[in-house]
Design a protein around this motif. Structure first.
Motif, PDB file in Angstrom:
ATOM      1  N   ALA A   8      41.401  46.722  62.161  1.00 17.83           N
ATOM      2  CA  ALA A   8      40.067  47.332  63.184  1.00 17.83           C
ATOM      3  C   ALA A   8      41.103  48.571  63.907  1.00 17.83           C
ATOM      4  O   ALA A   8      40.880  49.449  64.495  1.00 17.83           O
ATOM      5  CB  ALA A   8      40.488  46.427  64.480  1.00 17.83           C
ATOM      6  N   MET A   9      42.862  48.294  63.007  1.00 17.28           N
ATOM      7  CA  MET A   9      43.917  49.613  63.732  1.00 17.28           C
ATOM      8  C   MET A   9      43.726  50.552  62.681  1.00 17.28           C
ATOM      9  O   MET A   9      44.483  51.364  62.394  1.00 17.28           O
ATOM     10  CB  MET A   9      45.343  49.311  63.576  1.00 17.28           C
ATOM     11  N   GLU A  10      42.456  50.602  61.645  1.00 18.67           N
ATOM     12  CA  GLU A  10      42.555  51.542  60.497  1.00 18.67           C
ATOM     13  C   GLU A  10      43.505  51.341  59.141  1.00 18.67           C
ATOM     14  O   GLU A  10      44.004  52.053  59.102  1.00 18.67           O
ATOM     15  CB  GLU A  10      42.422  52.688  60.913  1.00 18.67           C
ATOM     16  N   GLU A  11      43.933  50.306  59.559  1.00 17.81           N
ATOM     17  CA  GLU A  11      45.427  49.864  58.747  1.00 17.81           C
ATOM     18  C   GLU A  11      44.972  48.621  57.867  1.00 17.81           C
ATOM     19  O   GLU A  11      44.633  48.191  57.314  1.00 17.81           O
ATOM     20  CB  GLU A  11      46.756  49.727  59.206  1.00 17.81           C
ATOM     21  N   GLN A  12      43.718  49.142  56.548  1.00 18.43           N
ATOM     22  CA  GLN A  12      43.872  49.182  55.597  1.00 18.43           C
ATOM     23  C   GLN A  12      44.640  48.318  54.335  1.00 18.43           C
ATOM     24  O   GLN A  12      45.462  48.281  53.905  1.00 18.43           O
ATOM     25  CB  GLN A  12      42.516  49.180  54.071  1.00 18.43           C
ATOM     26  N   PRO A  13      44.374  46.423  54.272  1.00 16.73           N
ATOM     27  CA  PRO A  13      45.688  44.954  53.664  1.00 16.73           C
ATOM     28  C   PRO A  13      45.572  46.108  52.684  1.00 16.73           C
ATOM     29  O   PRO A  13      44.170  46.094  52.205  1.00 16.73           O
ATOM     30  CB  PRO A  13      44.648  44.418  53.691  1.00 16.73           C
ATOM     31  N   GLN A  14      47.034  45.641  51.886  1.00 16.72           N
ATOM     32  CA  GLN A  14      46.901  46.424  50.827  1.00 16.72           C
ATOM     33  C   GLN A  14      47.723  45.998  50.034  1.00 16.72           C
ATOM     34  O   GLN A  14      48.805  46.054  48.804  1.00 16.72           O
ATOM     35  CB  GLN A  14      48.395  47.700  51.667  1.00 16.72           C
ATOM     36  N   ARG A  15      47.354  44.827  50.129  1.00 17.02           N
ATOM     37  CA  ARG A  15      48.325  43.638  49.067  1.00 17.02           C
ATOM     38  C   ARG A  15      47.095  42.160  48.765  1.00 17.02           C
ATOM     39  O   ARG A  15      45.804  41.774  49.140  1.00 17.02           O
ATOM     40  CB  ARG A  15      48.657  42.411  50.307  1.00 17.02           C
ATOM     41  N   LEU A  16      47.079  42.123  47.206  1.00 14.24           N
ATOM     42  CA  LEU A  16      46.325  41.195  46.849  1.00 14.24           C
ATOM     43  C   LEU A  16      47.272  40.367  46.002  1.00 14.24           C
ATOM     44  O   LEU A  16      47.960  41.181  44.978  1.00 14.24           O
ATOM     45  CB  LEU A  16      45.609  42.168  45.715  1.00 14.24           C
ATOM     46  N   ALA A  17      46.872  39.179  45.695  1.00 10.78           N
ATOM     47  CA  ALA A  17      47.809  37.512  45.402  1.00 10.78           C
ATOM     48  C   ALA A  17      46.602  37.478  44.205  1.00 10.78           C
ATOM     49  O   ALA A  17      45.518  36.314  44.638  1.00 10.78           O
ATOM     50  CB  ALA A  17      48.189  36.596  45.522  1.00 10.78           C
ATOM     51  N   LEU A  18      46.725  37.456  43.130  1.00 11.18           N
ATOM     52  CA  LEU A  18      45.298  36.933  42.181  1.00 11.18           C
ATOM     53  C   LEU A  18      46.051  35.485  41.562  1.00 11.18           C
ATOM     54  O   LEU A  18      47.242  36.200  41.523  1.00 11.18           O
ATOM     55  CB  LEU A  18      45.035  37.903  41.719  1.00 11.18           C
ATOM     56  N   GLY A  19      45.508  34.527  41.765  1.00  8.02           N
ATOM     57  CA  GLY A  19      45.803  33.097  40.729  1.00  8.02           C
ATOM     58  C   GLY A  19      45.207  32.850  39.419  1.00  8.02           C
ATOM     59  O   GLY A  19      44.146  33.572  39.969  1.00  8.02           O
ATOM     60  N   THR A  20      45.850  32.696  38.270  1.00  3.93           N
ATOM     61  CA  THR A  20      44.526  32.425  36.555  1.00  3.93           C
ATOM     62  C   THR A  20      45.222  31.963  36.026  1.00  3.93           C
ATOM     63  O   THR A  20      46.322  31.532  36.594  1.00  3.93           O
ATOM     64  CB  THR A  20      44.383  34.475  36.594  1.00  3.93           C
ATOM     65  N   PHE A  21      44.009  30.986  34.887  1.00  2.17           N
ATOM     66  CA  PHE A  21      44.585  30.594  34.346  1.00  2.17           C
ATOM     67  C   PHE A  21      44.961  31.650  33.432  1.00  2.17           C
ATOM     68  O   PHE A  21      44.675  32.699  32.813  1.00  2.17           O
ATOM     69  CB  PHE A  21      44.457  29.175  34.135  1.00  2.17           C
ATOM     70  N   ALA A  22      45.872  31.222  31.635  1.00  2.02           N
ATOM     71  CA  ALA A  22      46.333  32.129  30.789  1.00  2.02           C
ATOM     72  C   ALA A  22      45.126  32.590  30.474  1.00  2.02           C
ATOM     73  O   ALA A  22      44.998  34.020  29.886  1.00  2.02           O
ATOM     74  CB  ALA A  22      47.218  30.757  30.040  1.00  2.02           C
ATOM     75  N   THR A  23      43.958  31.485  30.010  1.00  2.00           N
ATOM     76  CA  THR A  23      43.445  32.000  28.800  1.00  2.00           C
ATOM     77  C   THR A  23      42.528  33.381  29.112  1.00  2.00           C
ATOM     78  O   THR A  23      41.826  34.313  28.981  1.00  2.00           O
ATOM     79  CB  THR A  23      42.591  31.021  27.619  1.00  2.00           C
ATOM     80  N   ALA A  24      41.973  32.873  30.517  1.00  2.46           N
ATOM     81  CA  ALA A  24      41.334  33.905  31.426  1.00  2.46           C
ATOM     82  C   ALA A  24      41.992  35.303  31.445  1.00  2.46           C
ATOM     83  O   ALA A  24      41.725  36.160  31.754  1.00  2.46           O
ATOM     84  CB  ALA A  24      40.606  33.603  32.693  1.00  2.46           C
ATOM     85  N   GLY A  25      43.465  35.208  32.514  1.00  7.96           N
ATOM     86  CA  GLY A  25      44.155  36.100  32.497  1.00  7.96           C
ATOM     87  C   GLY A  25      44.884  36.976  30.974  1.00  7.96           C
ATOM     88  O   GLY A  25      44.746  38.515  30.771  1.00  7.96           O
ATOM     89  N   GLU A  26      44.580  36.132  29.868  1.00  2.00           N
ATOM     90  CA  GLU A  26      44.548  37.384  28.669  1.00  2.00           C
ATOM     91  C   GLU A  26      43.512  38.309  28.825  1.00  2.00           C
ATOM     92  O   GLU A  26      43.501  38.961  28.149  1.00  2.00           O
ATOM     93  CB  GLU A  26      44.618  35.818  27.855  1.00  2.00           C
TER      94      GLU A  26
END
Length: 303
Positions: free
Chosen positions: A87-105
């Motif tokens: 709302a204050m025009e400060e777009q969130p700039q953080r993203l944490a991704l969780g994945t298992f190993a084979t999908a990550g690959e």
């Protein structure tokens, strides 16, 4: 009785970490300070919330209930902060991704690289999370997006308050060593009943899947070698030590001079790869989801 949000967060972090010392490190507290806050929370509620074991700490029955509610509370607070920033025009700039190993690959590297080009100032992070774990981390907001899977025979994890959508159907193929007696493109499980199998330990998703298929076919299969590492499984197959079910997504670089790939015609099993996130995800998460779908489409085309 009014619960303190700070102490609730400490309980959730300790439950996720399985250790007071590890949670203290993450929160930049001393272990004794965290223990004191947990003791105060237990005193306020009049009940024990954690059991101490040799391997760490685990929530009691009451503690697990409070952790589940705490995850939702923390997630809502983080979502509120993100909404205020937007709302204050400060777009969130953080993203944490969780994945298992084979999908990550096979799915993640290209998608994350493209997202980084699109959001060069964003703070992106990746965490290894073996299914069925990770749902609580999404609920609490510690993870913004989770890539997880479900094999045949493995119960689906409840995910109230979260969105779970299919990303990819990943067929399971039979890997046989070159020189195996069966040479047809499609093989039946009954024809493999006397072979030595290579799979995960009991309770692992791929082992549960194999056991489920065997029960359905009224067969008893012998697992001679146990490992959760699909690359090692393929090496063992190539050495002639047994046979295995392997996800199709991991077979692009298999050594066809040592390993042959066949379809399991009577069962056609597949693992389902899914994306899990909180409702109303921010643009950063939506764009990563779109990029992961591109990766999944390319993987389907390649196989």
């Amino acid at each position: 009785m009014e619960l303190d949000a700070g102490r609730l967060r400490i309980l959730v972090e300790v439950a996720h970490a399985g250790s007071i010392a590890e949670a203290a490190r993450k929160l930049s507290f001393t272990p004794s300070a965290l223990s004191q806050q947990l003791s105060k929370l237990e005193k306020e509620l009049g009940t024990r919330l954690l059991d101490r074991t040799a391997a760490g700490v685990v929530p009691t029955t009451v503690g697990a209930i409070l952790v589940e509610h705490g995850e939702r509370v923390l997630g809502e607070l983080r979502e509120a902060r993100a909404a205020v920033k937007a709302a204050m025009e400060e777009q969130p700039q953080r993203l944490a991704l969780g994945t298992f190993a084979t999908a990550g690959e096979v799915l993640v590297p290209g998608a994350l690289a493209a997202l980084e080009r699109q959001y060069p100032q964003a703070e992106l992070s990746l965490v290894d999370v073996e299914p069925p774990g990770g749902y609580g981390l999404v609920t609490s907001g510690d993870l913004d997006l989770l890539i997880t899977h479900r094999y045949p025979g493995v119960p689906s994890v409840p995910c109230p308050g979260l969105d779970r959508r299919q990303l990819l159907v990943d067929p399971l193929r039979v890997a046989l060593p070159v020189g195996h007696r069966l040479t047809t493109q499609e093989v039946a499980l009954a024809d493999l009943a006397d072979d030595r199998w290579i799979s995960g330990a009991p309770g692992m998703p791929n082992r549960t899947c194999l056991s489920t298929l065997a029960v359905r076919a009224n067969l008893e299969l012998r697992v001679a070698y146990e490992t959760a590492d699909y690359h090692l499984i393929l090496e063992l197959v190539g050495a002639g030590l047994g046979i295995a079910l392997v996800p199709q997504s991991l077979l692009a670089g298999v050594d066809r001079a040592r390993v042959r790939i066949h379809q399991l015609g009577d069962a056609a099993p597949a693992r389902e790869i899914c994306l899990v996130h909180r409702r109303r995800p921010p643009a950063l998460v939506r764009d990563l989801i779109a990029l992961l779908r591109v990766s999944a489409d390319r993987l389907n085309d390649a196989t």
